[in-house]
Design a protein around this motif. Structure first.
Motif, PDB file in Angstrom:
ATOM      1  N   PHE A 154       0.860  -1.086  -0.002  1.00 42.14           N
ATOM      2  CA  PHE A 154      -0.067  -0.100   0.056  1.00 42.14           C
ATOM      3  C   PHE A 154       0.950   1.191   0.019  1.00 42.14           C
ATOM      4  N   PHE A 155       1.643   1.627   0.989  1.00 44.23           N
ATOM      5  CA  PHE A 155       2.451   2.551   1.104  1.00 44.23           C
ATOM      6  C   PHE A 155       3.665   2.734  -0.062  1.00 44.23           C
ATOM      7  N   THR A 156       3.146   2.794  -1.265  1.00 46.18           N
ATOM      8  CA  THR A 156       4.261   2.650  -2.403  1.00 46.18           C
ATOM      9  C   THR A 156       4.144   3.991  -3.163  1.00 46.18           C
ATOM     10  N   GLN A 157       5.214   4.287  -4.055  1.00 43.70           N
ATOM     11  CA  GLN A 157       4.804   5.489  -4.700  1.00 43.70           C
ATOM     12  C   GLN A 157       4.066   5.140  -6.074  1.00 43.70           C
ATOM     13  N   TYR A 158       4.231   3.896  -6.474  1.00 43.15           N
ATOM     14  CA  TYR A 158       3.342   3.399  -7.565  1.00 43.15           C
ATOM     15  C   TYR A 158       1.862   3.536  -7.109  1.00 43.15           C
ATOM     16  N   ILE A 159       1.248   2.902  -6.074  1.00 43.48           N
ATOM     17  CA  ILE A 159       0.236   2.733  -5.483  1.00 43.48           C
ATOM     18  C   ILE A 159      -0.355   4.296  -5.465  1.00 43.48           C
ATOM     19  N   PHE A 160       0.228   5.154  -4.755  1.00 47.85           N
ATOM     20  CA  PHE A 160      -0.311   6.470  -4.443  1.00 47.85           C
ATOM     21  C   PHE A 160      -0.317   7.277  -5.813  1.00 47.85           C
ATOM     22  N   LYS A 161       0.828   7.091  -6.593  1.00 47.19           N
ATOM     23  CA  LYS A 161       0.718   7.743  -8.143  1.00 47.19           C
ATOM     24  C   LYS A 161      -0.583   7.290  -8.690  1.00 47.19           C
ATOM     25  N   GLU A 162      -1.023   6.039  -8.736  1.00 53.04           N
ATOM     26  CA  GLU A 162      -2.254   5.734  -9.350  1.00 53.04           C
ATOM     27  C   GLU A 162      -3.515   6.322  -8.753  1.00 53.04           C
ATOM     28  N   LEU A 163      -3.483   6.312  -7.302  1.00 51.16           N
ATOM     29  CA  LEU A 163      -4.277   6.865  -6.738  1.00 51.16           C
ATOM     30  C   LEU A 163      -4.779   8.264  -6.845  1.00 51.16           C
ATOM     31  N   SER A 195       5.154  20.437   5.063  1.00 47.21           N
ATOM     32  CA  SER A 195       4.418  20.685   6.556  1.00 47.21           C
ATOM     33  C   SER A 195       2.883  20.311   6.203  1.00 47.21           C
ATOM     34  N   LYS A 196       2.253  20.572   5.028  1.00 52.48           N
ATOM     35  CA  LYS A 196       0.968  20.068   4.807  1.00 52.48           C
ATOM     36  C   LYS A 196       0.753  18.482   4.585  1.00 52.48           C
ATOM     37  N   ILE A 197       1.792  18.017   4.520  1.00 62.43           N
ATOM     38  CA  ILE A 197       1.546  16.270   4.217  1.00 62.43           C
ATOM     39  C   ILE A 197       1.261  15.824   5.636  1.00 62.43           C
ATOM     40  N   PRO A 198       0.314  14.791   5.478  1.00 64.88           N
ATOM     41  CA  PRO A 198      -0.375  14.090   6.540  1.00 64.88           C
ATOM     42  C   PRO A 198       0.761  13.117   7.028  1.00 64.88           C
ATOM     43  N   TYR A 199       0.928  13.146   8.425  1.00 65.67           N
ATOM     44  CA  TYR A 199       1.843  12.308   9.186  1.00 65.67           C
ATOM     45  C   TYR A 199       2.311  10.749   8.376  1.00 65.67           C
ATOM     46  N   GLU A 200       0.972  10.059   8.148  1.00 66.53           N
ATOM     47  CA  GLU A 200       1.152   8.861   7.537  1.00 66.53           C
ATOM     48  C   GLU A 200       1.890   9.016   6.154  1.00 66.53           C
ATOM     49  N   LEU A 201       1.726   9.910   5.793  1.00 65.70           N
ATOM     50  CA  LEU A 201       2.340   9.934   4.325  1.00 65.70           C
ATOM     51  C   LEU A 201       3.800  10.760   4.184  1.00 65.70           C
ATOM     52  N   LYS A 202       4.333  11.103   5.423  1.00 65.43           N
ATOM     53  CA  LYS A 202       5.635  12.102   5.256  1.00 65.43           C
ATOM     54  C   LYS A 202       6.656  11.287   4.330  1.00 65.43           C
ATOM     55  N   SER A 203       7.145   9.915   4.894  1.00 65.44           N
ATOM     56  CA  SER A 203       8.164   9.234   4.255  1.00 65.44           C
ATOM     57  C   SER A 203       7.769   8.910   2.802  1.00 65.44           C
ATOM     58  N   LEU A 204       6.679   8.525   2.282  1.00 64.75           N
ATOM     59  CA  LEU A 204       6.235   8.189   1.063  1.00 64.75           C
ATOM     60  C   LEU A 204       6.544   9.399   0.118  1.00 64.75           C
ATOM     61  N   ILE A 205       6.106  10.605   0.594  1.00 64.72           N
ATOM     62  CA  ILE A 205       6.307  11.798  -0.184  1.00 64.72           C
ATOM     63  C   ILE A 205       7.530  12.454  -0.230  1.00 64.72           C
ATOM     64  N   TYR A 206       8.283  12.176   1.183  1.00 74.54           N
ATOM     65  CA  TYR A 206       9.791  12.804   1.284  1.00 74.54           C
ATOM     66  C   TYR A 206      10.759  12.289   0.112  1.00 74.54           C
ATOM     67  N   PHE A 207      10.554  10.910  -0.154  1.00 77.71           N
ATOM     68  CA  PHE A 207      11.255  10.185  -1.117  1.00 77.71           C
ATOM     69  C   PHE A 207      10.850  10.003  -2.351  1.00 77.71           C
ATOM     70  N   ALA A 208       9.311  10.519  -2.587  1.00 75.10           N
ATOM     71  CA  ALA A 208       8.783  10.297  -4.028  1.00 75.10           C
ATOM     72  C   ALA A 208       9.533  11.574  -5.249  1.00 75.10           C
ATOM     73  N   LYS A 209       9.735  12.662  -4.645  1.00 76.56           N
ATOM     74  CA  LYS A 209      10.052  13.547  -5.521  1.00 76.56           C
ATOM     75  C   LYS A 209       9.211  14.087  -6.697  1.00 76.56           C
ATOM     76  N   ILE A 210       7.725  14.099  -5.905  1.00 73.81           N
ATOM     77  CA  ILE A 210       6.697  14.357  -6.874  1.00 73.81           C
ATOM     78  C   ILE A 210       6.752  15.950  -7.073  1.00 73.81           C
ATOM     79  N   SER A 211       6.036  16.319  -8.180  1.00 71.58           N
ATOM     80  CA  SER A 211       5.852  17.906  -8.319  1.00 71.58           C
ATOM     81  C   SER A 211       4.807  18.641  -7.570  1.00 71.58           C
ATOM     82  N   TYR A 212       4.762  19.970  -7.808  1.00 68.32           N
ATOM     83  CA  TYR A 212       3.786  20.733  -7.192  1.00 68.32           C
ATOM     84  C   TYR A 212       2.327  20.376  -7.594  1.00 68.32           C
ATOM     85  N   LYS A 213       2.481  19.906  -8.985  1.00 70.10           N
ATOM     86  CA  LYS A 213       1.069  19.752  -9.504  1.00 70.10           C
ATOM     87  C   LYS A 213       0.649  18.149  -8.894  1.00 70.10           C
TER      88      LYS A 213
END
Length: 280
Positions: free
Chosen positions: A9-18, A247-265
């Motif tokens: 579940f907590f993987t970049q592939y899954i959240f990109k699709e979500l 700072s706006k990222i929920p606690y549960e997703l901090k690690s996922l987003i930190y390493f994802a290098k996702i765009s502002y969009k």
């Protein structure tokens, strides 16, 4: 085991699709199995429920990694002074988590779901590129880790039942095993060029066929105490994160987003997804 789906579940592939499609088969399966009253909740609330369940019953590597991000990177340090790295190849191993500020500490995660079978080999590999290594594991493994590493320079931290990180034994500097070739292979071409340019004030002018070999010959002539500082300086430039956005990222997703290098969009799409109702 049915719970193995939680590992996916907590993987970049899954959240990109979500965030792109607002749905994913793994997400749907987990909701059906582990979340109550999902039709009355938005996605943010559902993710909190999933994370809470895992925190209580299935503390996998992501739960450990996310706790280190929240408790150590954000709790004791800051995004401005500290960089975290994950899954960095070092010799024949991959470092789960590296925290770099004034020094660099490799954290090898051994969750309740892991064995300690390869641990000794992994630690030996990490010492070829880094001076500090800590094993972070569960309370059940504490005595075993003390038997293995109590009289060594390896640190021991425990992810407690109260979901805090308890530093039971601080890592001690070990620099006898640093290896030029292993350090060289951790770096990318741009980082190697910057180190050589900084030390020699110029780069070798050879054909691309011989460039790697010539650069390494120059690299290994730099005194290790000088090189190691330059090495950490380059690694610290990785994963530069905008503190206001993070700072706006929920606690549960901090690690996922930190390493994802996702765009502002993608951040905007994530916020929209989190605030949307699941709807059953």
């Amino acid at each position: 085991m049915r719970s193995l789906v939680l590992n996916r579940f907590f993987t970049q592939y899954i959240f990109k699709e979500l965030i792109d499609m607002n749905m994913n088969s793994v997400y749907k399966t987990i909701i059906n199995d582990y979340v109550k009253d999902s039709d009355k909740k938005n996605n943010s609330e559902i993710i909190k429920d999933i994370y809470s369940y895992m925190l209580k019953y299935y503390r996998n590597e992501y739960i450990y990694q996310n706790t280190i991000i929240n408790k150590l990177l954000l709790g004791k340090h800051s995004l401005n002074t500290t960089t975290a790295l994950t899954q960095i190849p070092i010799s024949k191993s991959k470092a789960d988590f590296i925290l770099i500020n004034g020094k660099a500490v490799v954290y090898e995660i051994k969750s309740e779901l892991d064995t300690l079978e390869r641990l000794d080999k992994q630690i030996k590999d990490y010492y070829k590129a880094f001076k500090y290594v800590t094993v972070i594991s569960c309370e059940e493994n504490f005595n075993k880790l003390c038997d293995l590493y109590g009289d060594t320079k390896v640190g021991i931290s425990i992810f407690t039942k109260r979901n805090t990180i308890s530093n039971r034994k601080a890592p001690i500097c070990e620099e006898n095993y640093l290896d030029y070739k292993v350090i060289y292979d951790v770096l990318n071409k741009k980082e190697i060029d910057e180190i050589l340019l900084s030390y020699y004030k110029k780069l070798p002018t050879v054909s691309i066929v011989f460039y790697y070999k010539v650069c390494y010959e120059l690299f290994k002539k730099i005194p290790m105490n000088v090189l190691y500082t330059m090495f950490l300086k380059q690694l610290k430039k990785r994963n530069q994160i905008d503190e206001n956005i993070f700072s706006k990222i929920p606690y549960e997703l901090k690690s996922l987003i930190y390493f994802a290098k996702i765009s502002y969009k993608d951040i905007s799409k994530l916020e929209k997804f989190l605030n949307s109702s699941y709807g059953g």
